[in-house]
Design an enzyme around this catalytic site. Structure first.
Site, PDB file in Angstrom:
ATOM      1  CE  LYS A   8       3.975 -32.624  64.238  1.00 50.72           C
ATOM      2  NZ  LYS A   8       4.214 -33.903  63.594  1.00 50.72           N
ATOM      3  CD  GLN A  11       6.836 -36.289  63.450  1.00 54.31           C
ATOM      4  OE1 GLN A  11       5.849 -35.856  64.040  1.00 54.31           O
ATOM      5  NE2 GLN A  11       7.303 -35.717  62.364  1.00 54.31           N
ATOM      6  CG  ASP A  41      -0.616 -37.040  61.386  1.00 52.40           C
ATOM      7  OD1 ASP A  41      -0.267 -35.866  61.193  1.00 52.40           O
ATOM      8  OD2 ASP A  41       0.119 -37.905  61.902  1.00 52.40           O
TER       9      ASP A  41
HETATM   10  N1  GUN Z   1       6.464 -36.380  59.433  1.00 53.98           N
HETATM   11  C1  GUN Z   1       6.571 -35.265  58.669  1.00 53.98           C
HETATM   12  N2  GUN Z   1       5.380 -34.626  58.605  1.00 53.98           N
HETATM   13  C2  GUN Z   1       4.520 -35.354  59.347  1.00 53.98           C
HETATM   14  C3  GUN Z   1       3.142 -35.202  59.678  1.00 53.98           C
HETATM   15  O1  GUN Z   1       2.446 -34.261  59.257  1.00 53.98           O
HETATM   16  N3  GUN Z   1       2.607 -36.163  60.474  1.00 53.98           N
HETATM   17  C4  GUN Z   1       3.327 -37.210  60.928  1.00 53.98           C
HETATM   18  N4  GUN Z   1       2.719 -38.113  61.698  1.00 53.98           N
HETATM   19  N5  GUN Z   1       4.608 -37.390  60.645  1.00 53.98           N
HETATM   20  C5  GUN Z   1       5.193 -36.463  59.862  1.00 53.98           C
END
Ligand code: GUN
Length: 280
Positions: free
Chosen positions: A53, A97, A120
């Site tokens: 990210k 996350q 998200d």
């Molecule tokens: N963990 C795995 N995929 C994601 C996601 O798309 N967003 C978040 N916040 N955590 C994750």
């Protein structure tokens, strides 16, 4: 007609190039889109996702700030941090996350993120907007799947779409997005009876079940658009999707590979959402 493989990497690069242009335009106005990513603990997969990210942000000229907290962080401490990030004007997107350590209630944390910064698309406000046909910030993986489907040039109006999987992150928002494009949508899950009967009716089939090679070629309608959200690590260390690629490629009209299909789109759409949040 032979099956066409949908190139997720190429699609992601194209979308990222467009995002970078928009970021450059905002910069002229003195706005630098900023994403805050909060990582609690040291889950190895989460650490890799978070690093990717950061890299994605750098690639399109956005600011990113990763806040790494120990596993022992309390729910109260995390909620206070989210409040601080909500209040910061240099941060447009806040992402915590998942998964979080057991002692932290994920739902409470998702609710604490300001809907305007919920890149998200997990906050019930944003989910509600999507379901009522006024999408704003939408969950990244389903949004990426829609971009991949767009590359086929197929109009979804009146098409039969089947989504296998009903998670809040993928299956449910995917169904809502397909419905928004006027497809006739069926959502299947672990308790669905006669699954193959349903998947075989799908002009568009999206698999998000988390079981390697779960959908075989004989469950697919000839010529269908098949989108594989699965990322399953086999004992051999190889990555496999939810779709049996070899079998499906004999039947489908379009098919996403794993890796190199949906995967590259997810972070791309996170960048897209961060741009949307900043442009507001
Ligand atoms: N963990 C795995 N995929 C994601 C996601 O798309 N967003 C978040 N916040 N955590 C994750």
């Amino acid at each position: 007609m032979p099956c066409q493989i949908i190139d997720g990497k190429a699609c992601a690069q194209q979308v990222r190039a467009k995002i970078k242009l928009e970021v450059d335009k905002l910069k002229v106005r003195g706005i630098i889109p900023g994403l805050a990513v909060v990582l609690v603990g040291n889950d190895p997969a989460s650490c890799i996702y978070v690093r990717n990210k950061e890299r994605g942000c750098a690639e399109v000229g956005m600011k990113s700030e990763v806040i790494r907290l120990p596993e022992s962080t309390s729910e109260k401490e995390l909620l206070e941090l989210v409040d601080q990030l909500n209040a910061r004007t240099d941060i447009n997107g806040v992402l915590v996350q998942l998964p979080l350590p057991q002692h932290i209630n994920e739902e409470k944390v998702i609710l604490a993120i300001s809907p305007d910064k919920d890149v998200d698309g997990f906050h019930p406000y944003n989910v509600g907007r999507l379901v009522t046909g006024h999408p704003s910030l939408v969950s990244c993986t389903p949004l990426g799947c829609m971009e991949l489907i767009k590359t086929t040039g197929i109009d979804l109006t009146g098409k039969r779409a089947v989504v296998v999987g009903r998670s809040n992150i993928v299956g449910k928002p995917m169904a809502a997005l397909l419905l928004q494009q006027h497809a006739t949508v069926t959502v299947c899950h672990s308790r669905t009876k006669n699954l193959a009967e349903l998947t075989k009716t799908a002009d568009v089939l999206v698999a998000a079940v988390g079981k390697a090679n779960f959908i075989s070629g004989d469950m697919i309608k000839p010529g269908a658009v098949v989108i594989d959200v699965g990322m399953n690590r086999l004992e051999s260390g190889k990555l496999a999707g939810d779709i049996d690629f070899a079998g499906a490629s004999q039947v489908a009209g379009w098919l996403t590979p794993v890796p190199g299909g949906v995967g590259p789109m997810t972070i791309t759409m996170l960048l897209y959402n961060t741009l949307q949040a900043a442009a507001k």
